[in-house]
Scaffold this motif. Structure first.
Motif, short mmCIF file in Angstrom:
data_model
loop_
_atom_site.label_atom_id
_atom_site.label_comp_id
_atom_site.label_asym_id
_atom_site.label_seq_id
_atom_site.Cartn_x
_atom_site.Cartn_y
_atom_site.Cartn_z
N GLU A 1 -1.06 3.28 -3.86
CA GLU A 1 -0.42 2.20 -4.61
C GLU A 1 -1.50 1.16 -4.87
OE1 GLU A 1 2.95 1.79 -5.52
OE2 GLU A 1 2.21 0.04 -6.59
N TYR A 2 -1.67 0.76 -6.11
CA TYR A 2 -2.75 -0.17 -6.43
C TYR A 2 -2.63 -1.44 -5.59
CZ TYR A 2 -5.97 -3.28 -8.66
OH TYR A 2 -7.00 -4.15 -8.86
N CYS A 3 -3.71 -1.79 -4.87
CA CYS A 3 -3.61 -2.90 -3.92
C CYS A 3 -4.81 -3.82 -4.00
CB CYS A 3 -3.46 -2.33 -2.50
SG CYS A 3 -4.77 -1.17 -2.05
N MET A 44 -9.67 3.16 -0.61
CA MET A 44 -8.92 2.93 0.63
C MET A 44 -8.39 4.29 1.08
SD MET A 44 -5.71 0.38 1.26
CE MET A 44 -4.72 0.48 2.75
N HIS A 56 -8.88 -0.52 -3.96
CA HIS A 56 -7.76 0.41 -3.74
C HIS A 56 -8.21 1.87 -3.78
CE1 HIS A 56 -4.38 2.96 -4.82
NE2 HIS A 56 -4.95 3.17 -5.98
N CYS A 72 -4.72 5.77 -0.02
CA CYS A 72 -3.71 4.79 -0.43
C CYS A 72 -3.33 5.12 -1.86
CB CYS A 72 -4.25 3.37 -0.34
SG CYS A 72 -3.10 2.15 -1.00
N HIS A 102 0.87 -1.17 0.00
CA HIS A 102 0.00 0.00 0.00
C HIS A 102 0.91 1.22 0.00
CE1 HIS A 102 -3.50 -2.49 1.14
NE2 HIS A 102 -2.66 -3.14 1.92
CU1 CUA Z 1 -4.00 0.09 -0.38
CU2 CUA Z 1 -4.09 0.91 -2.61
#
Ligand code: CUA
Length: 416
Positions: free
Chosen positions: A230-232, A239, A236, A228, A193
């Motif tokens: 960063e692709y998670c 988030m 995402h 967040c 993340h």
């Molecule tokens: Cu956690 Cu994107």
């Protein structure tokens, strides 16, 4: 090039620029648009770390703008001056070439190096400055740990120990002291993340098996949007989290309330009408508090957060007691903790004081009875793929009637 053709060309470009400017003016007569002061602006910043990063952005911008204008001017001059105007020009000898001219070559190399040095010096300074709390301020720094989960944030306060429990734990709203550097340790329990509060500090990744950190500081008490970065996975984009910066006294107050176990109502303590929940008409707000907040809002978000610390009026102690029972019966307690009540779960956010937060579902929805009911009834529709639904509701075959939801909402909202 002939002056007349240059002028007519310029007039055409001028008209195009006017049309573009007019369109922008008509579509964006919003002051925040022009000040570039959205909730997650990196241009209007509120802390020294973000400010230092903004300065690097401006230096780079100005240097590259000067290069762009110079190169563009030379290119335009050469294009117009040497273009073929008649059929004979097509076969004319090329003009005298300056390729290999040592004076030009050396000056270009020199200028490039100069431009890079001009950008590199403030960049390196900013890298050192933003990496960690400056040494002279380290004694004054406050420490928190942010842990990424799919898809929410846990916040731990390692220096706020609760007897027999461990460090103070909360979720999705990080409360910090204003005007003090805050060192944030960055961890994750699953995938990568990234922790980002645009108005306070640039993003740093939360990486499995790696201890990253950043520091930030809010100049003044305030309410800041985080995301967040960063692709998670599925959710995402939703988030999110909030940072709430408080003055010293408010922060101490908050800590003492937060360290206390969950609030318990005695049956006789409160009686009244249970809040009516409009199940059919959920408010269309996917942004947490608040979608349309601007300088003209009736209640600024920080004040709203402060109001949120007080119990709702018309609490129904019997309904709340039913909600508390359902919290265990419906297996909520398996993933969530309500410290002092039931529940020791650690896979979901700590709910000990969830009623005091401004947002739920990781900063996605405003925290009020309507949105809480919506979240409990349709978690999959609000946040696709979330574990409350995929590993909670589905395998455990959990269904909730509207009465059960009303009781659970009353219970959760009572947890101030
Ligand atoms: Cu956690 Cu994107």
């Amino acid at each position: 090039m002939r002056l007349s053709s240059f002028l007519s060309q310029s007039a055409r470009w001028g008209r195009a620029a006017l049309a573009l400017g007019g369109t922008l003016l008509l579509t964006g007569c919003n002051l925040n648009f022009w000040r570039m002061d959205g909730h997650q602006s990196t241009i209007q910043v509120d802390g020294p770390v973000a400010r230092s990063q903004l300065e690097v952005f401006y230096v780079t911008c100005w240097v590259t703008l000067v290069i762009f204008v110079l190169v563009g001017a030379v290119l335009a001059y050469a294009t117009l001056k040497f273009k073929a105007r008649t059929a004979d020009d097509e076969h004319a000898e090329p003009p005298e070439q300056s390729h290999g001219n040592p004076l030009i070559e050396l000056s270009l190399i020199g200028l490039s190096i100069l431009a890079l040095v001009f950008i590199a010096v403030p960049t390196l300074k900013a890298i050192w400055f933003t990496y960690d709390v400056p040494e002279e301020q380290r004694d004054n720094a406050y420490e928190v740990t942010a842990i990424g989960y799919q898809w929410w944030f846990k916040f731990e306060y390692p220096n706020e120990q609760i007897d027999g429990v461990g460090p103070l734990v909360t979720a999705n709203e990080l409360v910090i002291p204003a005007g003090r550097p805050v060192r944030v340790n960055l961890r994750t329990v699953d995938v990568i993340h990234s922790f980002w509060v645009p108005k306070l500090a640039g993003k740093v990744d939360m990486i499995p098996n790696r201890g990253n950190h950043l520091w930030l500081q809010a100049d003044e008490p305030g309410y800041f949007w985080g995301q967040c970065a960063e692709y998670c996975g599925d959710s995402h984009a939703v988030m999110r989290f909030r940072v709430i910066a408080l003055n010293e006294a408010d922060f101490a107050d908050w800590l003492s309330r937060e360290k206390a176990p969950a609030r318990t109502l005695t049956q006789t303590a409160a009686a009244g009408e249970a809040p009516k929940i409009q199940f059919a008409s959920f408010k269309r707000n996917e942004y947490g508090f608040s979608e349309k907040w601007d300088a003209n809002a009736a209640v600024p978000p920080l004040n709203h957060w402060k109001q949120q610390q007080f119990p709702l009026q018309n609490e129904d102690a019997a309904l709340i007691a039913t909600g508390r029972r359902l919290f265990t019966e419906k297996t909520c307690a398996g993933c969530h903790t309500v410290r002092g009540h039931e529940g020791l779960g650690i896979t979901g956010p700590d709910l000990t004081h969830i009623g005091a937060r401004t947002t739920i579902a990781a900063g996605l929805l405003e925290n009020n009875p309507e949105q809480m009911a919506r979240w409990l009834l349709h978690p999959d529709a609000v946040k696709p793929g979330n574990k409350m639904y995929t590993t909670g509701y589905i395998p455990n075959n959990i269904t909730l009637t509207q009465d059960e939801v009303s009781a659970l909402v009353a219970y959760l909202e009572s947890l101030k």
